[in-house]
Design a protein around this motif. Structure first.
Motif, PDB file in Angstrom:
ATOM      1  N   SER A  80       0.828  -1.220   0.000  1.00 21.40           N
ATOM      2  CA  SER A  80       0.000   0.000   0.000  1.00 21.40           C
ATOM      3  C   SER A  80       0.859   1.266   0.000  1.00 21.40           C
ATOM      4  O   SER A  80       0.429   2.308  -0.508  1.00 21.40           O
ATOM      5  CB  SER A  80      -0.958   0.007   1.183  1.00 21.40           C
ATOM      6  N   ASP A  81       2.059   1.200   0.553  1.00 16.56           N
ATOM      7  CA  ASP A  81       2.973   2.348   0.516  1.00 16.56           C
ATOM      8  C   ASP A  81       3.393   2.653  -0.923  1.00 16.56           C
ATOM      9  O   ASP A  81       3.502   3.814  -1.316  1.00 16.56           O
ATOM     10  CB  ASP A  81       4.240   2.079   1.332  1.00 16.56           C
ATOM     11  N   ILE A  82       3.629   1.594  -1.683  1.00  9.52           N
ATOM     12  CA  ILE A  82       4.034   1.742  -3.076  1.00  9.52           C
ATOM     13  C   ILE A  82       2.883   2.325  -3.889  1.00  9.52           C
ATOM     14  O   ILE A  82       3.063   3.271  -4.664  1.00  9.52           O
ATOM     15  CB  ILE A  82       4.476   0.379  -3.666  1.00  9.52           C
ATOM     16  N   ILE A  83       1.692   1.779  -3.699  1.00 11.44           N
ATOM     17  CA  ILE A  83       0.519   2.287  -4.414  1.00 11.44           C
ATOM     18  C   ILE A  83       0.273   3.748  -4.046  1.00 11.44           C
ATOM     19  O   ILE A  83      -0.028   4.571  -4.912  1.00 11.44           O
ATOM     20  CB  ILE A  83      -0.711   1.411  -4.117  1.00 11.44           C
ATOM     21  N   GLY A  84       0.423   4.073  -2.774  1.00  8.10           N
ATOM     22  CA  GLY A  84       0.284   5.466  -2.344  1.00  8.10           C
ATOM     23  C   GLY A  84       1.307   6.373  -3.002  1.00  8.10           C
ATOM     24  O   GLY A  84       1.002   7.505  -3.374  1.00  8.10           O
ATOM     25  N   GLY A  85       2.528   5.884  -3.155  1.00  7.63           N
ATOM     26  CA  GLY A  85       3.568   6.660  -3.836  1.00  7.63           C
ATOM     27  C   GLY A  85       3.229   6.900  -5.288  1.00  7.63           C
ATOM     28  O   GLY A  85       3.448   7.988  -5.822  1.00  7.63           O
ATOM     29  N   TYR A  86       2.677   5.867  -5.953  1.00  5.17           N
ATOM     30  CA  TYR A  86       2.280   6.020  -7.348  1.00  5.17           C
ATOM     31  C   TYR A  86       1.107   6.975  -7.493  1.00  5.17           C
ATOM     32  O   TYR A  86       1.013   7.705  -8.479  1.00  5.17           O
ATOM     33  CB  TYR A  86       1.889   4.672  -7.958  1.00  5.17           C
ATOM     34  N   CYS A  87       0.196   6.965  -6.541  1.00  8.76           N
ATOM     35  CA  CYS A  87      -1.021   7.788  -6.643  1.00  8.76           C
ATOM     36  C   CYS A  87      -0.816   9.230  -6.184  1.00  8.76           C
ATOM     37  O   CYS A  87      -1.635  10.091  -6.504  1.00  8.76           O
ATOM     38  CB  CYS A  87      -2.144   7.157  -5.811  1.00  8.76           C
ATOM     39  N   ALA A  88       0.236   9.495  -5.444  1.00  9.01           N
ATOM     40  CA  ALA A  88       0.437  10.834  -4.888  1.00  9.01           C
ATOM     41  C   ALA A  88       0.607  11.888  -5.984  1.00  9.01           C
ATOM     42  O   ALA A  88       0.046  12.974  -5.886  1.00  9.01           O
ATOM     43  CB  ALA A  88       1.640  10.846  -3.953  1.00  9.01           C
ATOM     44  N   LEU A  89       1.367  11.574  -7.015  1.00 11.85           N
ATOM     45  CA  LEU A  89       1.607  12.565  -8.067  1.00 11.85           C
ATOM     46  C   LEU A  89       0.342  12.900  -8.854  1.00 11.85           C
ATOM     47  O   LEU A  89       0.019  14.087  -8.999  1.00 11.85           O
ATOM     48  CB  LEU A  89       2.726  12.110  -9.003  1.00 11.85           C
ATOM     49  N   PRO A  90      -0.397  11.914  -9.368  1.00  9.99           N
ATOM     50  CA  PRO A  90      -1.643  12.276 -10.072  1.00  9.99           C
ATOM     51  C   PRO A  90      -2.626  13.030  -9.169  1.00  9.99           C
ATOM     52  O   PRO A  90      -3.305  13.953  -9.622  1.00  9.99           O
ATOM     53  CB  PRO A  90      -2.225  10.932 -10.507  1.00  9.99           C
ATOM     54  N   PHE A  91      -2.689  12.664  -7.896  1.00 11.89           N
ATOM     55  CA  PHE A  91      -3.562  13.371  -6.960  1.00 11.89           C
ATOM     56  C   PHE A  91      -3.115  14.825  -6.805  1.00 11.89           C
ATOM     57  O   PHE A  91      -3.928  15.741  -6.834  1.00 11.89           O
ATOM     58  CB  PHE A  91      -3.559  12.667  -5.603  1.00 11.89           C
ATOM     59  N   ALA A  92      -1.812  15.039  -6.659  1.00  7.69           N
ATOM     60  CA  ALA A  92      -1.286  16.395  -6.498  1.00  7.69           C
ATOM     61  C   ALA A  92      -1.532  17.230  -7.755  1.00  7.69           C
ATOM     62  O   ALA A  92      -1.889  18.408  -7.668  1.00  7.69           O
ATOM     63  CB  ALA A  92       0.211  16.351  -6.181  1.00  7.69           C
ATOM     64  N   ILE A  93      -1.377  16.632  -8.927  1.00  9.54           N
ATOM     65  CA  ILE A  93      -1.623  17.349 -10.174  1.00  9.54           C
ATOM     66  C   ILE A  93      -3.091  17.734 -10.276  1.00  9.54           C
ATOM     67  O   ILE A  93      -3.429  18.863 -10.637  1.00  9.54           O
ATOM     68  CB  ILE A  93      -1.173  16.515 -11.389  1.00  9.54           C
TER      69      ILE A  93
END
Length: 114
Positions: A80-93
């Motif tokens: 889940s940490d990895i998935i969160g890392g992948y999702c953080a950038l699209p969420f921030a954009i």
């Protein structure tokens, strides 16, 4: 900042390397997604052959996933940490885009005297 917000401890089981700090989200996964995503975006414009574009996409996906899997394998992150890392950038954009759009609308309303 997200690591300080969530304060998630790293896995204790099967750790191959010692690392300090919080676990969620994975900074390595976030950086891999960012670097290879931007690199792919920039190179895409200069590659006209479809097979070469396909190779570029495949290479980027493999590198992004390999970095994420390696963090799990080393025992320093949960999946889940990895998935969160992948999702953080699209969420921030997305968050930034909505902020800019609201600001643009507000500025137009001020100019029109509403």
């Amino acid at each position: 900042m997200l690591k300080l917000l969530f304060h998630r401890a790293r896995p204790e089981l099967h750790r191959l390397i010692e690392i300090i700090g919080f676990s969620f989200p994975s900074g390595h996964a976030m950086n891999a997604f960012t670097v290879f995503g931007i690199l792919t975006f920039l190179l895409w414009r200069y590659i006209s052959a479809k097979w070469a574009r396909g190779m570029l996409i495949c290479f980027s996906i493999v590198m992004i996933l390999a970095i994420g899997v390696s963090r799990i394998y080393l025992g320093v992150h949960y999946p889940s940490d990895i998935i969160g890392g992948y999702c953080a950038l699209p969420f921030a954009i997305g968050f930034f885009q909505r902020y800019k759009e609201k600001r643009y609308v507000a500025n137009d309303m001020i100019k029109e005297g509403r």
